[in-house]
Design a protein around this motif. Structure first.
Motif, PDB file in Angstrom:
ATOM      1  N   GLU A   1      -4.265   1.858   1.765  1.00 59.98           N
ATOM      2  CA  GLU A   1      -4.263   2.217   0.339  1.00 59.98           C
ATOM      3  C   GLU A   1      -2.985   1.730  -0.343  1.00 59.98           C
ATOM      4  OE1 GLU A   1      -5.245   6.233  -0.806  1.00 59.98           O
ATOM      5  OE2 GLU A   1      -4.363   5.917  -2.795  1.00 59.98           O
ATOM      6  N   ALA A   2      -1.858   1.956   0.321  1.00 56.16           N
ATOM      7  CA  ALA A   2      -0.590   1.508  -0.263  1.00 56.16           C
ATOM      8  C   ALA A   2      -0.618  -0.005  -0.472  1.00 56.16           C
ATOM      9  CB  ALA A   2       0.568   1.897   0.649  1.00 56.16           C
ATOM     10  N   TYR A   3      -1.082  -0.703   0.537  1.00 58.83           N
ATOM     11  CA  TYR A   3      -1.187  -2.173   0.453  1.00 58.83           C
ATOM     12  C   TYR A   3      -2.043  -2.573  -0.759  1.00 58.83           C
ATOM     13  CZ  TYR A   3      -3.191  -6.715   1.907  1.00 58.83           C
ATOM     14  OH  TYR A   3      -3.654  -7.994   1.967  1.00 58.83           O
TER      15      TYR A   3
ATOM     16  N   ARG B   1      -2.567  -0.715  -3.430  1.00 57.74           N
ATOM     17  CA  ARG B   1      -1.868  -0.361  -4.673  1.00 57.74           C
ATOM     18  C   ARG B   1      -0.775  -1.381  -4.997  1.00 57.74           C
ATOM     19  NH1 ARG B   1      -2.696   4.781  -6.950  1.00 57.74           N
ATOM     20  NH2 ARG B   1      -4.259   5.983  -5.804  1.00 57.74           N
ATOM     21  N   TYR B   2      -0.225  -1.983  -3.979  1.00 53.31           N
ATOM     22  CA  TYR B   2       0.745  -3.055  -4.231  1.00 53.31           C
ATOM     23  C   TYR B   2       0.054  -4.314  -4.731  1.00 53.31           C
ATOM     24  CZ  TYR B   2       4.692  -0.654  -2.066  1.00 53.31           C
ATOM     25  OH  TYR B   2       5.701   0.215  -1.803  1.00 53.31           O
TER      26      TYR B   2
ATOM     27  N   ILE C   1       5.096   3.328  -3.095  1.00 53.61           N
ATOM     28  CA  ILE C   1       3.652   3.538  -2.959  1.00 53.61           C
ATOM     29  C   ILE C   1       3.303   4.064  -1.555  1.00 53.61           C
ATOM     30  CG2 ILE C   1       1.391   2.438  -3.041  1.00 53.61           C
ATOM     31  CD1 ILE C   1       2.465   0.629  -5.247  1.00 53.61           C
ATOM     32  N   PHE C   2       4.021   3.557  -0.570  1.00 56.34           N
ATOM     33  CA  PHE C   2       3.782   4.075   0.786  1.00 56.34           C
ATOM     34  C   PHE C   2       4.067   5.578   0.832  1.00 56.34           C
ATOM     35  CE2 PHE C   2       4.310  -0.410   1.985  1.00 56.34           C
ATOM     36  CZ  PHE C   2       3.237  -0.554   2.846  1.00 56.34           C
TER      37      PHE C   2
ATOM     38  N   VAL D   1       1.149   7.540  -1.179  1.00 56.80           N
ATOM     39  CA  VAL D   1      -0.187   7.662  -0.606  1.00 56.80           C
ATOM     40  C   VAL D   1      -0.198   8.523   0.656  1.00 56.80           C
ATOM     41  CG1 VAL D   1      -0.995   5.466  -1.516  1.00 56.80           C
ATOM     42  CG2 VAL D   1      -0.025   5.555   0.781  1.00 56.80           C
TER      43      VAL D   1
END
Ligand code: SF4
Ligand code: SF4
Lengths: 832, 154, 286
Positions: free
Chosen positions: A750-752, A754-755, C122-123, C126
């Motif tokens: 998910e973070a990937y 969002r980036y 962001i890490f 989430v």
């Protein structure tokens, strides 16, 4: 029927894992899977025989569309109705349980030299009977000697330079000599209307010429006629299947089998001619149409698309009426999955190096959002995930769309859990980013939201976009080598192949080298595009697609009266993909840093080190390997070169128009070509040694990106808008042990996203697991790995490809750090 | 061993192909390949003449092949017409396909080696092909089939 | 802050899962007031820059010997570098074509550090993770750590601190405490004598800081004890710690498996291995 008309929640499952359903509780699927694994592939000449026979005996007709449609019709109506096993779905792609059909119009004749030996060859043998070999040799192939796509094009254009370059193999591959396919048809319409309605529409249009002009008129009439002919062929095949099912059921003693045959006959009475009424009819209709398309187009990346959306209305209605039980729904989905595995590609031994082990890659896409932008995940999404988890078959290639604002975290985690269970599938796709990229290509928002994966990773709009996404596969490294050697390449000797772009020794700044590199690249791309357009024109003459056109959106070919190959689709494009991305970027980085910034080495010495494959230049080799910027880290030079390269490619292609009036698009996925092309390329400035594999897709070079978080970010920050033809990002975790780790993996994805990351797929295997599997293939008959956009059985891959998968960086899910490659096997690494 | 469905049994074919067949077999199995091309074509000629099934390959087949070594030391034209093959060592106008090879051994490996490295051969320019590939495929098939008949193995 | 006043950071680890909740980024500051004999991060002890040499990565090219301006590289030495001469100028590490020579410690201007940490936001978001400051001992450098913590807090990032407890409480209270969400507080040995013997310092301050913090602040505190065989893992020591914590109203503490992984690093920076009881790996106890 539409999913949105129904007011009941889309998820009615108590347990989205469907943990109670296993191959024990669904014994039919267990049995069918065992059969599948046991079955050896056989060459199937049925289609080639009928199509050739028809064309041989029927001289020219008024139009290529009707001529080809008639040949396809002839085949479909003669195609043998076969029931090989207890699958619930009627219809087979081939006349063999696991068949490799021959398409002599395309590259089928490349197996001619092998007719005596293909059954016994070492790598991936395919059985061929003496009789069929003789038929190919005496009846079929002679007819096509001057007539297949490649030779027709050659004759017409006098063996053009671009074709000669393609035949050197190490620069680019113009896949169109072998296929267009690569598309997602529109199944929803044909399910809800039935083929008879398409025939009616075509017949009406054929008779309604008043508003149109000549000569377009003739062509339109011919197109509608061709559609009608092709569609009647499909109905004829279904009719023959029905008769055979009835005949068999009468003779069948086993009551269960008898009942199944009887039910199939019932289904066939309805579909695909008339609208599907039940889930079973809908699933079987999807399968029959898939077969029909392969009667016309080669079995490569004809993708069913968003089946959880297409089939949902039928599932929903049957569940509500109590006509369908959950396990029946799972069985039917499982039967479709297994049917999609009933055919494979016919690959000549010599091409195994480049393509070995690939399936036919029918891609299924689940999850994500619907055209309105709302969460589209439903019961069927979870059923398809569970069936994939249980069956672990090579095909279909499953893709899970994920919208981080609209889809739930439990869906996200469930997808991660299935990846852990299958150790490779599905791939994860970012809805937010991909929708944006499609919009950038002029696709409307609603259509973009309905995207599905075409073959490996390329997004297309089902039934609306005809993307020919695998038209060109271009080796980027060849441009690096040409620039380093002023238009020559070590592997092709002293011949001046590319343009003269300057002696590197005279370059003062890195920009000079970049200039030489892009000169070579531009030349290669220009040739590749030219050849693709020539091939496209040939398809119009000898192999149009009226049948496939009929399964496109009604606003497209059927409205315009125009075959897909003439530009009938709503959206048109051609896709190029690029091999050796990370090795190229790292080589550019190395040249920039070593030659120009640090002045560690001058070009003449660098070139001789490369020519010597770094022997005698060990210190320089180590320095290039360890001290130059690597793609996949947060080094700004690496980021700059990666971005510049992608933007350069994108802008070149977007400025080129294909033979259907669409634009070209750039992508970065490599199937197994990065291994094959690597085996044919010299040493590179990034420290990769000669004849070693390249990194796959857009994935960083093995062991170059030591830190997962930074690596994810480096890829995510690439200009996604410029990657319109998709990209494959391949990662490996040695193991995922528990729920917490699954969640971490899912959160990292998910973070990937969002980036800005667009695609990612995993293999959950350690270096040691894979080394073991290579050494003892017999112990791992069904070990599936994610290659670069699709799954393959590890044992089927060629050696180079196995090595590439083994050496792919594995990351420890707890620390995000690269796991060091086992010392003992270090020589496997591309830079050792 | 598979034989493509119509070949006579190996032993018989070997006897029938007699002297030429044995010479070709020896050439295929030995290190020396100097006369490979002429041996191959001669054995093919004998086979077309004697074996009806093999001859079927060239009934109704028209094709012009031009083989030459890179240094032009060897030039051989093989023309198929009216069910017959004629071989001349002169150049040829408008061949369907021209095969240029570095030396006879490379040509032999290209056509008959058990693990053909066609990619490698083309890359290293051991072999270059100009023209219609399907003609080459057909020729390669016939050569391979003949090899099976004279040696009993591929 | 000028570079010479900056503390050194010897590692920034992204994507760590063991330093607090969620996916975290952990900053390791160099320099520690304690010198525990079992320390598995020996490079964290000294606040000075050091040069690490890894023999197995060395290809024996000799670039370092030619490069060193101080003549401090001696190929005959097993440790390669004559530590008495070395000024840690990093000329050799630049020249080394492999990663056999590596500087331990780098200066990050505060803005750069903040930027690096926020890049991972962001890490954190989430996964409900955040940033952990570790060491060495981060509280040695409160003026450096404070602006970073403040900026992180402003961006709603969860902040954890790993500390030995050896800090000046009033200063800590004003400078760092307001930003911190979670403290991993090391309680190694309860007995003051033994504490001094094995860590080099008296533990009075450590205990009293904890007692006061537990009473007056509602920051979450997780006391931790590394289980070093025969030193900290004795029933007596563990019982004493437990009793002390109970009195403070802290219900539980974490025991950390001790790993002897420091040896290679210790050798790399030219420190001798000097550990009395042999170390082994223990399973993690909670
Ligand atoms: S850091 Fe400087 S002084 Fe120390 S060994 Fe390296 S080059 Fe010599
Ligand atoms: S420069 Fe590096 S690799 Fe070379 S001898 Fe010195 S330490 Fe070893």
């Amino acid at each position: 029927m539409s999913a949105r008309d129904l007011s009941i929640p889309a998820i009615t499952l108590k347990d989205i894992r469907l943990g109670d359903y296993t191959l024990n509780t669904l014994p039919l699927l267990g049995r069918l899977k065992e059969n599948l694994l046991r079955e050896k592939s056989s060459v199937c000449i049925e289609r080639a025989r009928y199509v050739t026979e028809y064309l041989k005996n029927t001289p020219d007709q008024e139009s290529p569309e009707t001529r080809y449609a008639s040949a396809v019709h002839f085949f479909l109506s003669h195609k043998k109705p076969l029931f090989f096993d207890d699958n619930l779905l009627a219809g087979t792609t081939c006349a063999k349980p696991f068949g490799a059909p021959v398409y002599p119009e395309l590259t089928g004749m490349t197996i001619w030299p092998e007719l005596d030996t293909i059954s016994t060859r070492e790598k991936n043998p395919i059985l061929l009977s003496d009789e069929d070999a003789a038929t190919l040799n005496f009846e079929i192939f002679p007819y096509w000697m001057e007539r297949n796509i490649l030779e027709t094009t050659r004759k017409k254009h006098g063996n053009p330079k671009c074709m000669q370059l393609f035949e050197r193999i190490v620069f680019f591959i113009a896949s169109k000599a072998g296929c267009i396919s690569h598309t997602v048809p529109d199944y929803s319409t044909v399910l809800s209307k039935g083929i008879e309605s398409i025939i009616r529409t075509a017949a009406e249009e054929e008779k309604r010429p008043a508003t149109r002009k000549l000569p377009e008129l003739d062509q339109q009439i011919a197109f509608y006629r061709a559609v009608r002919i092709a569609m009647e062929g499909v109905i004829a095949y279904a009719g023959n299947l029905r008769k055979e099912a009835l005949r068999l059921s009468e003779n069948e003693m086993n009551p269960e089998k008898k009942e199944n045959l009887r039910k199939m006959a019932q289904v066939l009475e309805q579909v695909p001619a008339k609208p599907a009424r039940t889930f079973r009819e809908a699933v079987n209709a999807v399968w029959l149409i898939q077969i029909a398309i392969h009667a016309e187009n080669i079995n490569m990346a004809i993708s069913p698309g968003r089946l959880d959306q297409v089939l949902y209305p039928y599932y929903r209605q049957d569940m509500e009426n109590g006509r369908l039980r959950l396990e029946e729904a799972m069985e039917l989905v499982g039967c479709l999955w297994l049917k999609l595995n009933d055919n494979t590609n016919l690959v000549p031994e010599t091409a195994e190096e480049l393509f070995g082990g690939a399936g036919t890659v029918p891609a299924v896409t689940v999850g994500g959002v619907d055209e309105q932008g709302s969460d589209a995940v439903n019961d069927l999404t979870y059923i398809m995930l569970r069936v994939t988890e249980l069956l672990k078959t090579r095909d279909p290639s499953l893709n899970a769309r994920y919208h981080y604002e609209k889809n739930t975290a439990s869906y996200r985690n469930r997808v991660a859990e299935v990846i852990t269970g299958t150790r490779s599938a599905p791939a994860f796709l970012n809805d937010v980013a991909i929708v944006k990229t499609l919009e950038g290509q002029g696709v409307s928002t609603a259509h973009a939201r309905d995207y599905a994966i075409i073959g490996c990773v390329e997004p297309g709009v089902p039934g609306k976009s005809y993307d020919a996404s695998s038209s060109i596969m271009l080796n980027l490294v060849s441009a690096v080598e040409l620039a380093l050697n002023n238009g020559k390449r070590p592997v092709t000797g002293d011949e001046q192949i590319g343009p003269v772009s300057g002696d590197p020794a005279s370059f003062k700044r890195f920009e000079d080298f970049w200039g030489a590199f892009t000169t070579q690249l531009t030349w290669l791309m220009t040739e590749a595009v030219a050849l693709n357009n020539l091939f496209g024109a040939t398809y119009r003459e000898i192999m149009p697609s009226p049948l496939l056109s009929a399964f496109f959106d009604m606003e497209g070919p059927m409205k315009k009266g125009q075959d897909l190959i003439f530009g009938g689709a709503h959206y048109n494009s051609s896709g190029a993909t690029h091999i050796g991305f990370a090795d190229t970027v790292d080589s550019l980085n190395a040249i920039e840093k070593a030659v120009f910034v640090d002045k560690k080495v001058a070009f003449p010495e660098l070139l001789s080190a490369l020519a010597d494959n770094f022997r005698g230049h060990e210190t320089l080799h180590a320095w290039l390997l360890h001290k130059t910027p690597k793609f996949g880290t947060d080094d700004p030079v690496a980021a700059k070169n990666a971005r510049n390269l992608i933007e350069f490619l994108h802008h070149f292609y977007q400025g080129r128009t294909n033979y259907r009036g669409g634009r070209y698009k750039a992508g970065f996925w490599t199937m197994t070509n990065h291994a094959g092309q690597g085996k044919m390329s010299g040493a590179l400035p990034n420290g990769r040694k000669a004849y070693e594999v390249f990194a796959s897709g857009i994935t960083p070079v093995s062991q170059a990106a030591g830190d997962l978080a930074r690596c994810f970010r480096a890829i995510a920050e690439l200009p996604g808008q410029c990657i319109a033809n998709g990209e494959a990002v391949n990662f490996k975790y040695p193991s995922i042990m528990n729920e917490q780790e699954i969640e971490t993996m899912a959160a990292a994805v998910e973070a990937y996203f969002r980036y800005g990351g667009r695609h990612v797929q995993f293999n959950i295997m350690s270096y040691e697991d894979l080394i073991q599997a290579r050494e003892h293939p017999e112990q791992y008959p069904d070990l599936l790995v994610r290659v670069s956009g699709y799954s393959a059985y590890f044992k089927d891959l060629n050696d180079a490809m196995k090595e590439e998968i083994i050496t792919r960086t594995a990351y420890d899910v707890k620390t995000g750090k690269a796991v060091p490659f086992p010392e003992k096997h270090k020589t496997m690494l591309p830079f050792e | 061993m598979k034989k493509g469905g119509y070949a006579v049994p190996n032993v018989l074919s070997r006897v029938l192909l007699g002297f030429q067949g044995r010479k070709l077999a020896r050439c295929i199995e030995s290190e020396l390949a100097e006369n490979f091309l002429s041996l191959l074509l001669k054995a093919m000629g004998v086979a077309f003449f004697l074996l009806r099934d093999f001859r079927k390959n060239i009934v109704d087949f028209e094709g012009k092949y031009f083989f030459k070594s890179r240094d032009n030391g060897i030039t051989v034209a093989a023309v198929f017409k009216d069910g017959e093959m004629t071989v001349k060592d002169t150049a040829l106008k408008d061949p369907d396909v021209t095969v240029t090879f570095k030396d006879a051994a490379k040509l032999r490996d290209f056509l008959l080696a058990p693990k053909q490295d066609i990619l490698g051969s083309m890359l290293r320019q051991d072999i270059t092909i100009n023209g219609n590939l399907n003609y080459l495929y057909k020729f390669a098939y016939m050569a391979k089939h003949l090899q099976l008949m004279v040696t009993g193995k591929a | 802050m000028k570079s010479e006043n900056l503390p050194l950071i010897f590692d920034i680890r992204h994507f760590t899962l063991d330093d607090g909740p969620g996916i975290r980024t952990t900053v390791f500051l160099k320099g520690c007031p304690l010198s525990c004999i079992w320390c598995h991060n020996p490079e964290s002890l000294s606040a000075q820059k050091e040069i690490a040499f890894y023999d197995h990565l060395c290809m024996k090219c000799g670039e370092c010997v030619t490069a060193c301006p101080e003549g401090a590289v001696n190929p005959l030495l097993k440790q390669r570098i004559d530590r008495n001469r070395c000024t840690a100028c990093e000329v050799c590490t630049e020249a080394c074509p492999t990663t056999a020579l590596k500087p331990v410690g780098r200066y990050y201007p505060p803005d750069e550090l903040i930027q690096i940490l926020l890049k991972d936001k962001i890490f954190y978001d989430v996964s409900k993770g955040g940033v952990t400051f570790s060491g060495g001992e981060p509280t040695l450098f409160m003026d450096y750590v404070r602006p970073a913590m403040r900026e992180l807090k402003r961006n709603a990032v969860h902040i954890a601190l790993q500390t030995s407890g050896m800090f000046d409480l009033p200063e800590f209270r004003t400078k760092l405490l307001p930003y911190i969400d979670l403290i991993f507080y090391d309680l190694k040995i309860f007995d003051p004598e033994k504490h001094k013997k094995f860590t080099g310092v008296d533990n009075h301050r450590i205990l009293s800081n904890l007692a006061i913090l537990a009473k007056e602040s509602n920051v979450e505190i997780i006391p931790r004890t590394p289980l070093v065989p025969d030193i900290t893992d004795t029933p007596e020591n563990l019982k004493q710690i437990e009793r002390f914590l109970k009195a403070l109203g802290i219900p539980a503490f974490q025991c950390l498996a001790y790993n002897s992984g420091g040896d290679e690093k210790r050798t790399a920076i030219g420190k001798s291995i000097n550990r009395s009881p042999d170390a082994f790996l223990l399973p993690l106890k909670k």
